[in-house]
Design a protein around this motif. Structure first.
Motif, PDB file in Angstrom:
ATOM      1  N   GLY A 175     -56.060  -8.775  79.240  1.00 26.33           N
ATOM      2  CA  GLY A 175     -55.761  -9.264  77.904  1.00 26.33           C
ATOM      3  C   GLY A 175     -54.887 -10.499  77.934  1.00 26.33           C
ATOM      4  N   ALA A 176     -53.867 -10.496  78.801  1.00 24.29           N
ATOM      5  CA  ALA A 176     -52.995 -11.663  78.912  1.00 24.29           C
ATOM      6  C   ALA A 176     -53.759 -12.873  79.443  1.00 24.29           C
ATOM      7  CB  ALA A 176     -51.818 -11.340  79.832  1.00 24.29           C
ATOM      8  N   ALA A 177     -54.581 -12.648  80.456  1.00 21.70           N
ATOM      9  CA  ALA A 177     -55.370 -13.757  81.021  1.00 21.70           C
ATOM     10  C   ALA A 177     -56.340 -14.323  79.988  1.00 21.70           C
ATOM     11  CB  ALA A 177     -56.115 -13.276  82.262  1.00 21.70           C
ATOM     12  N   LEU A 178     -56.974 -13.441  79.227  1.00 21.07           N
ATOM     13  CA  LEU A 178     -57.911 -13.891  78.193  1.00 21.07           C
ATOM     14  C   LEU A 178     -57.196 -14.698  77.123  1.00 21.07           C
ATOM     15  CD1 LEU A 178     -60.829 -13.716  77.087  1.00 21.07           C
ATOM     16  CD2 LEU A 178     -60.132 -11.651  75.849  1.00 21.07           C
ATOM     17  N   SER A 179     -56.006 -14.259  76.752  1.00 21.82           N
ATOM     18  CA  SER A 179     -55.232 -14.992  75.755  1.00 21.82           C
ATOM     19  C   SER A 179     -54.840 -16.375  76.259  1.00 21.82           C
ATOM     20  CB  SER A 179     -53.983 -14.184  75.392  1.00 21.82           C
ATOM     21  OG  SER A 179     -53.118 -14.935  74.565  1.00 21.82           O
ATOM     22  N   ILE A 180     -54.445 -16.444  77.522  1.00 20.56           N
ATOM     23  CA  ILE A 180     -54.047 -17.742  78.086  1.00 20.56           C
ATOM     24  C   ILE A 180     -55.230 -18.702  78.127  1.00 20.56           C
ATOM     25  CG2 ILE A 180     -53.274 -18.873  80.214  1.00 20.56           C
ATOM     26  CD1 ILE A 180     -51.549 -16.365  80.725  1.00 20.56           C
ATOM     27  N   VAL A 181     -56.411 -18.188  78.484  1.00 22.88           N
ATOM     28  CA  VAL A 181     -57.605 -19.044  78.559  1.00 22.88           C
ATOM     29  C   VAL A 181     -58.058 -19.487  77.170  1.00 22.88           C
ATOM     30  CG1 VAL A 181     -60.049 -19.079  79.185  1.00 22.88           C
ATOM     31  CG2 VAL A 181     -58.376 -18.093  80.754  1.00 22.88           C
ATOM     32  N   LEU A 182     -58.029 -18.582  76.202  1.00 20.47           N
ATOM     33  CA  LEU A 182     -58.557 -18.891  74.869  1.00 20.47           C
ATOM     34  C   LEU A 182     -57.554 -19.643  73.998  1.00 20.47           C
ATOM     35  CD1 LEU A 182     -60.426 -15.576  73.938  1.00 20.47           C
ATOM     36  CD2 LEU A 182     -61.395 -17.706  74.818  1.00 20.47           C
ATOM     37  N   TYR A 183     -56.285 -19.217  74.014  1.00 18.62           N
ATOM     38  CA  TYR A 183     -55.312 -19.753  73.070  1.00 18.62           C
ATOM     39  C   TYR A 183     -54.138 -20.460  73.736  1.00 18.62           C
ATOM     40  CZ  TYR A 183     -57.795 -16.500  69.997  1.00 18.62           C
ATOM     41  OH  TYR A 183     -58.753 -15.830  69.311  1.00 18.62           O
ATOM     42  N   TYR A 208     -61.262 -17.627  87.839  1.00 18.38           N
ATOM     43  CA  TYR A 208     -62.275 -18.543  88.388  1.00 18.38           C
ATOM     44  C   TYR A 208     -62.621 -19.650  87.387  1.00 18.38           C
ATOM     45  CZ  TYR A 208     -66.686 -20.123  90.420  1.00 18.38           C
ATOM     46  OH  TYR A 208     -67.700 -20.889  90.956  1.00 18.38           O
ATOM     47  N   VAL A 209     -62.674 -19.302  86.091  1.00 16.39           N
ATOM     48  CA  VAL A 209     -63.081 -20.286  85.083  1.00 16.39           C
ATOM     49  C   VAL A 209     -61.881 -20.989  84.446  1.00 16.39           C
ATOM     50  CG1 VAL A 209     -65.167 -18.961  84.582  1.00 16.39           C
ATOM     51  CG2 VAL A 209     -63.115 -18.581  83.205  1.00 16.39           C
ATOM     52  N   ALA A 210     -60.658 -20.555  84.751  1.00 17.30           N
ATOM     53  CA  ALA A 210     -59.475 -21.141  84.122  1.00 17.30           C
ATOM     54  C   ALA A 210     -59.195 -22.544  84.653  1.00 17.30           C
ATOM     55  CB  ALA A 210     -58.258 -20.242  84.369  1.00 17.30           C
ATOM     56  N   ASP A 211     -58.535 -23.332  83.840  1.00 17.19           N
ATOM     57  CA  ASP A 211     -58.117 -24.670  84.247  1.00 17.19           C
ATOM     58  C   ASP A 211     -57.104 -24.537  85.388  1.00 17.19           C
ATOM     59  OD1 ASP A 211     -56.843 -27.171  84.515  1.00 17.19           O
ATOM     60  OD2 ASP A 211     -57.205 -27.658  82.419  1.00 17.19           O
ATOM     61  N   PRO A 212     -57.397 -25.114  86.564  1.00 16.94           N
ATOM     62  CA  PRO A 212     -56.509 -24.931  87.726  1.00 16.94           C
ATOM     63  C   PRO A 212     -55.154 -25.610  87.578  1.00 16.94           C
ATOM     64  CG  PRO A 212     -58.235 -26.511  88.233  1.00 16.94           C
ATOM     65  CD  PRO A 212     -58.581 -25.919  86.901  1.00 16.94           C
ATOM     66  N   ASN A 213     -55.010 -26.520  86.631  1.00 14.64           N
ATOM     67  CA  ASN A 213     -53.756 -27.247  86.479  1.00 14.64           C
ATOM     68  C   ASN A 213     -52.797 -26.594  85.487  1.00 14.64           C
ATOM     69  OD1 ASN A 213     -54.537 -29.367  88.258  1.00 14.64           O
ATOM     70  ND2 ASN A 213     -55.794 -30.244  86.610  1.00 14.64           N
ATOM     71  N   THR A 214     -53.327 -25.882  84.507  1.00 20.32           N
ATOM     72  CA  THR A 214     -52.466 -25.307  83.473  1.00 20.32           C
ATOM     73  C   THR A 214     -52.651 -23.799  83.332  1.00 20.32           C
ATOM     74  OG1 THR A 214     -54.138 -25.845  81.791  1.00 20.32           O
ATOM     75  CG2 THR A 214     -52.361 -27.460  82.175  1.00 20.32           C
ATOM     76  N   GLU A 215     -53.886 -23.371  83.103  1.00 19.08           N
ATOM     77  CA  GLU A 215     -54.149 -21.966  82.785  1.00 19.08           C
ATOM     78  C   GLU A 215     -54.006 -21.057  83.998  1.00 19.08           C
ATOM     79  OE1 GLU A 215     -57.372 -23.051  79.245  1.00 19.08           O
ATOM     80  OE2 GLU A 215     -58.044 -22.266  81.180  1.00 19.08           O
ATOM     81  N   LEU A 216     -54.532 -21.471  85.139  1.00 17.98           N
ATOM     82  CA  LEU A 216     -54.483 -20.629  86.335  1.00 17.98           C
ATOM     83  C   LEU A 216     -53.054 -20.339  86.784  1.00 17.98           C
ATOM     84  CD1 LEU A 216     -55.996 -19.093  88.512  1.00 17.98           C
ATOM     85  CD2 LEU A 216     -56.197 -21.223  89.815  1.00 17.98           C
ATOM     86  N   PRO A 217     -52.159 -21.325  86.851  1.00 14.40           N
ATOM     87  CA  PRO A 217     -50.759 -20.989  87.208  1.00 14.40           C
ATOM     88  C   PRO A 217     -50.112 -20.041  86.203  1.00 14.40           C
ATOM     89  CG  PRO A 217     -51.152 -23.339  87.441  1.00 14.40           C
ATOM     90  CD  PRO A 217     -52.357 -22.779  86.754  1.00 14.40           C
ATOM     91  N   ALA A 218     -50.421 -20.211  84.912  1.00 16.04           N
ATOM     92  CA  ALA A 218     -49.838 -19.331  83.891  1.00 16.04           C
ATOM     93  C   ALA A 218     -50.318 -17.891  84.065  1.00 16.04           C
ATOM     94  CB  ALA A 218     -50.191 -19.840  82.502  1.00 16.04           C
ATOM     95  N   ILE A 219     -51.608 -17.716  84.361  1.00 17.21           N
ATOM     96  CA  ILE A 219     -52.157 -16.375  84.578  1.00 17.21           C
ATOM     97  C   ILE A 219     -51.521 -15.739  85.807  1.00 17.21           C
ATOM     98  CG2 ILE A 219     -54.245 -15.081  85.195  1.00 17.21           C
ATOM     99  CD1 ILE A 219     -55.840 -17.103  83.547  1.00 17.21           C
ATOM    100  N   THR A 220     -51.439 -16.512  86.884  1.00 18.50           N
ATOM    101  CA  THR A 220     -50.880 -15.993  88.143  1.00 18.50           C
ATOM    102  C   THR A 220     -49.428 -15.578  87.975  1.00 18.50           C
ATOM    103  OG1 THR A 220     -52.377 -17.419  89.418  1.00 18.50           O
ATOM    104  CG2 THR A 220     -50.476 -16.509  90.567  1.00 18.50           C
ATOM    105  N   PHE A 221     -48.652 -16.426  87.297  1.00 22.04           N
ATOM    106  CA  PHE A 221     -47.229 -16.110  87.110  1.00 22.04           C
ATOM    107  C   PHE A 221     -47.062 -14.874  86.228  1.00 22.04           C
ATOM    108  CE2 PHE A 221     -43.039 -16.621  85.096  1.00 22.04           C
ATOM    109  CZ  PHE A 221     -42.248 -16.750  86.227  1.00 22.04           C
ATOM    110  N   TRP A 222     -47.886 -14.742  85.174  1.00 21.47           N
ATOM    111  CA  TRP A 222     -47.769 -13.585  84.289  1.00 21.47           C
ATOM    112  C   TRP A 222     -48.084 -12.303  85.043  1.00 21.47           C
ATOM    113  CZ3 TRP A 222     -50.033  -9.315  82.326  1.00 21.47           C
ATOM    114  CH2 TRP A 222     -49.488  -8.787  81.151  1.00 21.47           C
TER     115      TRP A 222
END
Length: 337
Positions: free
Chosen positions: A108-116, A172-186
């Motif tokens: 859910g957190a990853a989906l939120s980061i990717v979408l919003y 895999y589909v997240a932006d590697p510069n912004t979204e992917l680090p945010a998902i990983t850190f969360w």
């Protein structure tokens, strides 16, 4: 347990988190004495000038106290749900995430980061999908209006795998510069970015879950004996199992949605508490609440003071909990299990 011993332990369980709470607020880049911490809290409550400088008052009240208090509630919630599930499933190796709440919240957190990519939407999505994962696990393990322990655990394992795969897909589909680090850190867990609104909203399900589990701690003793024995003693097994699962899920989902995925707390803390009070849930749940709160506050102090940058909370709990779990295993030789 003897009444005198329980009274002494109750005093310990009440005052130990208070001591760790005061200690944790004072530790950081800007060291504050316990006396100054107490005066700052008194000044905030009474609105009277206690002679504390503005810098100390700001650090204590507006920066550290909310974070430390949230860490205490999160630790207590994770420890309580882990204790409840270990008794319910009669398995010493389960924790609050056994039915998929952590993996669901992570998705859910990853989906939120990717979408919003919204600070407000992330805990909402995490909480919602955490609840959804447990619902799916419950119905996946339900057979002919009953919920055998083994099928529920298997259902939880399946749902965890599905949501873990979905998290990997989003990475895999997240932006590697912004979204992917945010998902990983969360996913690694942290209390650093929690806002006041998140704090208030997350405390509601955590407190409801904790109070509900405390109310069911007597029946947990009966449920841990097995379904047949519980029915013989007049317990509605399905209804009581569902109630315990609901309260434990609320506690865990509320914790995960603000702290991220933090492991080991719900697994190791119940075993630590058993050393002091044994397996009786009437005493075990309150002890787990106390030790869980202390453990999380101490780990958070390590996160923000050990290095120049902040270490993710999940890393510290694993590095502390893993070796300590091995120590408990060797010390008790499995007798408390």
């Amino acid at each position: 347990m003897k009444k005198k011993k329980w009274v002494l332990l109750k005093i310990l369980f009440i005052f130990l988190p208070v001591f760790v709470f005061m200690f944790s607020i004072g530790i950081g880049r800007y060291t504050i004495t316990p006396y100054e911490v107490v005066l700052s809290i008194i000044q905030a409550i009474t609105k009277n000038d206690m002679g504390i400088s503005l810098e100390i008052f700001t650090v204590v009240i507006e920066i550290r106290m909310q974070r430390v208090f949230l860490g205490a509630v999160v630790g207590a919630a994770l420890a309580a749900s882990g204790t409840a599930f270990q008794s319910l499933f009669r398995n010493p190796l389960v924790s609050g995430g056994i039915l998929g709440v952590s993996s669901g919240a992570g998705f859910g957190a990853a989906l939120s980061i990717v979408l919003y990519n919204s600070v407000f939407m992330t805990p909402v999505f995490a909480f919602s999908f955490g609840i959804l994962a447990v619902v799916l696990s419950y119905f996946a393990g339900k057979i002919e209006n009953t919920s055998p322990v083994i099928t529920m655990v298997l259902g939880g394992t399946i749902i965890q795998s599905v949501f873990s795969a979905l998290v990997s897909l989003l990475k895999y589909v997240a932006d590697p510069n912004t979204e992917l680090p945010a998902i990983t850190f969360w996913l690694m867990g942290s209390l650093a970015s929690t806002k006041s609104s998140d704090f208030l909203l997350s405390c509601i399900p955590m407190v409801v879950g904790i109070l509900g589990l405390l109310g069911f701690r007597y029946r947990l003793n009966v449920l841990s004996m097995g379904d047949k024995e519980a029915k013989t003693l007049g317990i509605n097994v399905v209804t009581n199992k569902l109630a315990v699962i609901v309260f434990a899920t609320l506690a865990t989902a509320g914790a995960v949605c603000v702290s991220g995925v933090v492991g080991w707390v719900g697994l190791i803390i119940p075993h630590v508490a058993r050393i002091f009070v044994g397996n009786d849930n009437r005493y075990l749940l309150p002890a787990s609440l106390s030790f869980g709160a202390c453990f999380m506050m101490i780990c958070d102090v390590i996160c923000r003071t050990l290095t120049a940058g902040e270490i993710p909370l999940g890393i510290v709990t694993a590095l502390v909990g893993g070796p300590f779990f091995i120590y408990l295993l060797k010390k008790t030789k499995g007798r408390n299990w």
